[in-house]
Design a protein around this motif. Structure first.
Motif, PDB file in Angstrom:
ATOM      1  N   THR A  77     -25.570 -25.035  10.349  1.00 53.90           N
ATOM      2  CA  THR A  77     -25.612 -26.211  11.222  1.00 53.90           C
ATOM      3  C   THR A  77     -25.168 -25.880  12.639  1.00 53.90           C
ATOM      4  O   THR A  77     -25.432 -26.656  13.564  1.00 53.90           O
ATOM      5  N   THR A  78     -24.511 -24.737  12.833  1.00 56.31           N
ATOM      6  CA  THR A  78     -24.057 -24.344  14.172  1.00 56.31           C
ATOM      7  C   THR A  78     -25.110 -23.538  14.928  1.00 56.31           C
ATOM      8  O   THR A  78     -24.872 -23.144  16.066  1.00 56.31           O
ATOM      9  N   LEU A  79     -26.256 -23.283  14.314  1.00 58.94           N
ATOM     10  CA  LEU A  79     -27.317 -22.507  14.950  1.00 58.94           C
ATOM     11  C   LEU A  79     -28.267 -23.426  15.708  1.00 58.94           C
ATOM     12  O   LEU A  79     -28.748 -24.431  15.165  1.00 58.94           O
ATOM     13  N   ASP A  80     -28.554 -23.079  16.954  1.00 61.07           N
ATOM     14  CA  ASP A  80     -29.525 -23.827  17.739  1.00 61.07           C
ATOM     15  C   ASP A  80     -30.891 -23.659  17.077  1.00 61.07           C
ATOM     16  O   ASP A  80     -31.380 -22.527  16.919  1.00 61.07           O
ATOM     17  N   PRO A  81     -31.548 -24.762  16.683  1.00 67.64           N
ATOM     18  CA  PRO A  81     -32.829 -24.627  15.965  1.00 67.64           C
ATOM     19  C   PRO A  81     -33.949 -24.062  16.826  1.00 67.64           C
ATOM     20  O   PRO A  81     -34.967 -23.618  16.286  1.00 67.64           O
ATOM     21  N   ALA A  82     -33.773 -24.053  18.137  1.00 62.71           N
ATOM     22  CA  ALA A  82     -34.807 -23.503  19.010  1.00 62.71           C
ATOM     23  C   ALA A  82     -34.621 -22.009  19.246  1.00 62.71           C
ATOM     24  O   ALA A  82     -35.599 -21.268  19.367  1.00 62.71           O
ATOM     25  N   THR A  83     -33.372 -21.550  19.306  1.00 68.06           N
ATOM     26  CA  THR A  83     -33.107 -20.153  19.683  1.00 68.06           C
ATOM     27  C   THR A  83     -32.462 -19.320  18.581  1.00 68.06           C
ATOM     28  O   THR A  83     -32.499 -18.091  18.633  1.00 68.06           O
ATOM     29  N   GLY A  84     -31.824 -19.975  17.614  1.00 62.72           N
ATOM     30  CA  GLY A  84     -31.092 -19.244  16.581  1.00 62.72           C
ATOM     31  C   GLY A  84     -29.704 -18.825  17.010  1.00 62.72           C
ATOM     32  O   GLY A  84     -28.967 -18.211  16.234  1.00 62.72           O
ATOM     33  N   GLU A  85     -29.304 -19.161  18.244  1.00 65.59           N
ATOM     34  CA  GLU A  85     -27.988 -18.790  18.736  1.00 65.59           C
ATOM     35  C   GLU A  85     -26.911 -19.709  18.151  1.00 65.59           C
ATOM     36  O   GLU A  85     -27.120 -20.908  17.997  1.00 65.59           O
ATOM     37  N   ARG A  86     -25.762 -19.125  17.854  1.00 68.72           N
ATOM     38  CA  ARG A  86     -24.653 -19.874  17.269  1.00 68.72           C
ATOM     39  C   ARG A  86     -23.821 -20.523  18.362  1.00 68.72           C
ATOM     40  O   ARG A  86     -23.523 -19.902  19.381  1.00 68.72           O
ATOM     41  N   SER A  87     -23.440 -21.791  18.160  1.00 71.62           N
ATOM     42  CA  SER A  87     -22.630 -22.487  19.154  1.00 71.62           C
ATOM     43  C   SER A  87     -21.218 -21.909  19.173  1.00 71.62           C
ATOM     44  O   SER A  87     -20.598 -21.717  18.122  1.00 71.62           O
ATOM     45  N   ALA A  88     -20.710 -21.639  20.374  1.00 74.18           N
ATOM     46  CA  ALA A  88     -19.395 -21.008  20.515  1.00 74.18           C
ATOM     47  C   ALA A  88     -18.283 -21.891  19.973  1.00 74.18           C
ATOM     48  O   ALA A  88     -17.261 -21.390  19.496  1.00 74.18           O
ATOM     49  N   ASP A  89     -18.483 -23.207  20.033  1.00 76.83           N
ATOM     50  CA  ASP A  89     -17.440 -24.133  19.557  1.00 76.83           C
ATOM     51  C   ASP A  89     -17.599 -24.499  18.084  1.00 76.83           C
ATOM     52  O   ASP A  89     -16.884 -25.357  17.569  1.00 76.83           O
ATOM     53  N   ARG A  90     -18.537 -23.844  17.423  1.00 73.63           N
ATOM     54  CA  ARG A  90     -18.792 -24.069  15.990  1.00 73.63           C
ATOM     55  C   ARG A  90     -19.127 -25.527  15.673  1.00 73.63           C
ATOM     56  O   ARG A  90     -18.895 -26.002  14.570  1.00 73.63           O
ATOM     57  N   GLU A  91     -19.692 -26.199  16.648  1.00 73.04           N
ATOM     58  CA  GLU A  91     -20.152 -27.569  16.403  1.00 73.04           C
ATOM     59  C   GLU A  91     -21.575 -27.554  15.848  1.00 73.04           C
ATOM     60  O   GLU A  91     -22.347 -26.644  16.143  1.00 73.04           O
ATOM     61  N   PRO A  92     -21.906 -28.553  15.010  1.00 72.45           N
ATOM     62  CA  PRO A  92     -21.135 -29.753  14.667  1.00 72.45           C
ATOM     63  C   PRO A  92     -20.206 -29.593  13.459  1.00 72.45           C
ATOM     64  O   PRO A  92     -19.589 -30.560  13.028  1.00 72.45           O
TER      65      PRO A  92
END
Length: 268
Positions: A215-230
């Motif tokens: 759930t922390t992966l951007d669905p467009a890029t696959g990059e992980r959110s640094a703040d581990r959101e949501p």
């Protein structure tokens, strides 16, 4: 009135989503959903975005009668036929399940291995080789393809809207990879549903869906959110005995057709 506002298929497990206007449901859920899976070439262990975030860059288009068209950045398109079900089967492992399924051949394996930079194979599951859904929640004979545990996932649009407000930014529905989205209900109303009907098809609401790092992966890029959101915010109010829940797993009790805009009726 509640209504069906989103409809998605994921032909390749952990690949990009297909947005649908309508679809048929068969014995394994949305027709063509998660019938294909990438596995490690040596161990047969399933591979997902949890390990390789770039898998979401793979667009896998389902084509009747089940063939796959693969595309990805920097790669030529590849048409993959449904492999023949024969004695030459590959042993694969998905969570606690082990099964033997047809391999899609060297061409698909080389294409995926080149893009993912890891030796892997592509496998396919037909209804007769699908896995039994956990009998705690399903009848014997109710099956699932390569989805984690259940054939279908439902999320209420208002539940995502509420989560977005708590996180402080708009979140994409595809972070949660639902098959069906319902609008018009209160946030998290789906938690209390036991049976629903959409377009004359009845569904059992089996259990909440426990969420993970995907759930922390951007669905467009696959990059992980640094703040581990949501996931960080979900843990503050949706965690039960160590698991974080968002959305509800469904089991369709019959086949039929779903169209966007259909009314959704809560039966129980």
């Amino acid at each position: 009135m509640f209504r069906l506002s989103g409809l998605y298929r994921y032909p390749l497990k952990s690949g990009a989503a297909e947005l649908l206007q309508s679809t048929q449901l068969d014995s394994l859920g949305v027709q063509g959903d998660r019938r294909w899976m990438v596995v490690d070439a040596q161990s047969g262990r399933f591979i997902t975005q949890r390990l390789l975030g770039q898998m979401n860059q793979i667009k896998a288009h389902w084509q009747s009668p089940g063939e796959l068209l693969l595309s990805a950045p920097g790669m030529p398109d590849l048409q993959v036929a449904v492999p023949q079900d024969s004695e030459d089967l590959r042993g694969v492992h998905i969570w606690r399940d082990s099964l033997r399924v047809p391999d899609a051949g060297d061409g698909a394996a080389q294409w995926l291995s080149q893009f993912l930079q890891r030796e892997c194979r592509l496998v396919y599951v037909a209804p007769e080789r699908a896995r039994q859904i956990d009998p705690v929640y399903a009848e014997i004979g109710q099956k699932v393809a390569f989805a984690d545990g259940f054939p279908l996932l439902l999320i209420g649009q208002s539940s995502l809207d509420d989560l977005s407000k708590r996180v402080g930014r708009d979140l994409e529905m595809l972070r949660f990879r639902p098959n069906v989205v319902v609008e018009g209900s209160e946030p998290y109303a789906e938690d209390s549903w036991k049976r629903i009907a959409i377009g004359g098809i009845e569904f059992k609401v089996a259990k909440g869906c426990s969420r993970c790092i995907m759930t922390t992966l951007d669905p467009a890029t696959g990059e992980r959110s640094a703040d581990r959101e949501p996931l960080t915010t979900l843990k503050t109010y949706r965690q039960i005995e160590g698991d974080v829940f968002f959305g509800q797993n469904l089991i369709a009790l019959s086949s039929g057709k779903l169209d966007l805009g259909m009314p959704v009726e809560v039966l129980e």
